[in-house]
Design a protein around this motif. Structure first.
Motif, PDB file in Angstrom:
ATOM      1  N   LYS A  31      20.055  39.055  16.812  1.00 49.30           N
ATOM      2  CA  LYS A  31      19.722  40.388  17.774  1.00 49.30           C
ATOM      3  C   LYS A  31      18.827  41.294  17.392  1.00 49.30           C
ATOM      4  O   LYS A  31      18.787  41.236  15.908  1.00 49.30           O
ATOM      5  N   CYS A  32      17.925  41.830  17.971  1.00 47.70           N
ATOM      6  CA  CYS A  32      16.998  42.634  17.755  1.00 47.70           C
ATOM      7  C   CYS A  32      17.795  44.123  17.064  1.00 47.70           C
ATOM      8  O   CYS A  32      18.667  44.600  18.005  1.00 47.70           O
ATOM      9  N   LEU A  33      17.530  44.217  16.057  1.00 53.13           N
ATOM     10  CA  LEU A  33      17.995  45.156  15.315  1.00 53.13           C
ATOM     11  C   LEU A  33      17.799  46.702  16.114  1.00 53.13           C
ATOM     12  O   LEU A  33      18.722  47.866  16.022  1.00 53.13           O
ATOM     13  N   ARG A  34      16.806  46.783  16.645  1.00 55.22           N
ATOM     14  CA  ARG A  34      16.426  47.787  17.479  1.00 55.22           C
ATOM     15  C   ARG A  34      17.128  48.222  18.600  1.00 55.22           C
ATOM     16  O   ARG A  34      17.257  49.332  19.058  1.00 55.22           O
ATOM     17  N   CYS A  35      17.279  47.321  19.845  1.00 55.78           N
ATOM     18  CA  CYS A  35      17.849  47.149  20.794  1.00 55.78           C
ATOM     19  C   CYS A  35      19.109  46.615  20.976  1.00 55.78           C
ATOM     20  O   CYS A  35      19.694  46.687  22.014  1.00 55.78           O
ATOM     21  N   GLY A  36      19.422  45.466  20.482  1.00 53.09           N
ATOM     22  CA  GLY A  36      20.419  44.718  20.447  1.00 53.09           C
ATOM     23  C   GLY A  36      20.424  43.323  21.517  1.00 53.09           C
ATOM     24  O   GLY A  36      21.290  42.362  21.626  1.00 53.09           O
ATOM     25  N   ILE A  56      11.109  42.893  15.438  1.00 57.99           N
ATOM     26  CA  ILE A  56      11.780  43.292  16.556  1.00 57.99           C
ATOM     27  C   ILE A  56      11.380  42.669  17.960  1.00 57.99           C
ATOM     28  O   ILE A  56      10.378  41.856  17.759  1.00 57.99           O
ATOM     29  N   CYS A  57      12.005  42.860  19.096  1.00 61.66           N
ATOM     30  CA  CYS A  57      11.784  41.820  20.089  1.00 61.66           C
ATOM     31  C   CYS A  57      10.531  42.250  20.634  1.00 61.66           C
ATOM     32  O   CYS A  57      10.003  43.571  20.717  1.00 61.66           O
ATOM     33  N   ASN A  58       9.929  41.857  21.653  1.00 70.57           N
ATOM     34  CA  ASN A  58       8.897  42.033  22.418  1.00 70.57           C
ATOM     35  C   ASN A  58       8.916  43.414  23.379  1.00 70.57           C
ATOM     36  O   ASN A  58       8.099  44.088  23.148  1.00 70.57           O
ATOM     37  N   SER A  59      10.113  43.595  23.637  1.00 66.24           N
ATOM     38  CA  SER A  59      10.001  44.988  24.482  1.00 66.24           C
ATOM     39  C   SER A  59      10.114  46.074  23.588  1.00 66.24           C
ATOM     40  O   SER A  59       9.465  47.068  24.016  1.00 66.24           O
ATOM     41  N   CYS A  60      10.874  45.713  22.690  1.00 72.04           N
ATOM     42  CA  CYS A  60      10.700  46.884  21.671  1.00 72.04           C
ATOM     43  C   CYS A  60       9.413  47.281  20.873  1.00 72.04           C
ATOM     44  O   CYS A  60       9.096  48.448  20.612  1.00 72.04           O
ATOM     45  N   GLY A  61       8.617  46.077  20.711  1.00 71.71           N
ATOM     46  CA  GLY A  61       7.176  46.308  20.381  1.00 71.71           C
ATOM     47  C   GLY A  61       6.114  47.110  21.405  1.00 71.71           C
ATOM     48  O   GLY A  61       5.744  48.049  21.031  1.00 71.71           O
TER      49      GLY A  61
HETATM   50 ZN   LIG Z   1      14.372  44.985  21.005  1.00 69.93          ZN
END
Ligand SMILES: [Zn+2]
Length: 224
Positions: A31-36, A56-61
């Motif tokens: 999982k992305c540590l920022r959003c799960g 992190i995932c793309n949307s968090c980027g």
């Molecule tokens: Zn994320």
């Protein structure tokens, strides 16, 4: 002594475990540590965070990029993984964590006046330092709060913390310090921020002031 920013250091330690699941792709991406949300199965398709050594995932980027325009990054404490129990993640017992919450409010209940100052100081305050950045380097002045000189071990610990703090890359200059303050505890003054730390013998309160040509850091040391 090494100072680590809490909970960024804990998140980075978690990421080291997650990163090992990519070899180079991951069948079951962590999982992305920022959003799960799940990360992309290809490591390189997950952007590196601007604020930590973590992919992190793309949307968090995209979210980080948007927030960086207003200099309002998502606090590490709001990251998905930080909201879960991070206290079990021990980075290294030798490291001191810099926190954004005071873990020692009880010391402010017993105070005493200090000569030449109108402020009341906790009775356990040993010394405080005042530092300013002159555009080139930091200048520090020390103020004793006790009549007797502190014991050698305490002096060593105070010096060790002070050196480690100003060795942080975030304290390289006033600009890096300002960015760092985006993760600090805000105060009623928009240009002043707090961090807190504990060593084996000390409670430490750090007040960072982002104003140019002013005193920029006060560090208060209290005996445990
Ligand atoms: Zn994320």
């Amino acid at each position: 002594m090494k100072i680590k920013v809490y909970p960024r250091a804990q998140l980075e330690a978690l990421w080291q475990d997650d990163k090992a699941k990519f070899a180079p792709d991951a069948d079951f991406p962590p999982k992305c540590l920022r959003c799960g949300n799940p990360l992309h199965p290809r490591l390189i398709r997950n952007p590196l965070s601007r604020y930590a050594d973590i992919h992190i995932c793309n949307s968090c980027g995209y979210d980080e990029a948007g927030r960086s325009i207003s200099s309002k990054p998502l606090p590490f404490s709001q990251w998905h993984a930080a909201k879960e129990n991070l206290d079990n993640v021990i980075v290294d017992a030798q490291n001191v964590s810099l926190k954004t919450e005071c873990t020692f409010p009880h010391i402010y209940k017993q105070t005493k006046p200090i000569p030449l100052s109108s402020t009341q100081y906790p009775v356990s305050e040993i010394v405080y330092s005042r530092s300013d950045y002159d555009g080139n380097r930091w200048w520090t002045t020390w103020f004793d709060c006790q009549e007797k000189k502190p014991e050698w071990e305490l002096t060593q610990e105070i010096d060790g913390f002070c050196n480690a703090f100003f060795d942080l890359p975030e304290m390289s200059n006033l600009n890096t310090m300002r960015k760092f303050c985006a993760f600090a505890e805000p105060t009623s003054c928009p240009t002043e921020f707090n961090f807190y730390a504990e060593t084996s013998r000390l409670y430490i309160w750090i007040r960072l002031i982002t104003r140019n040509k002013d005193y920029n850091a006060y560090i208060h040391y209290y005996q445990k």
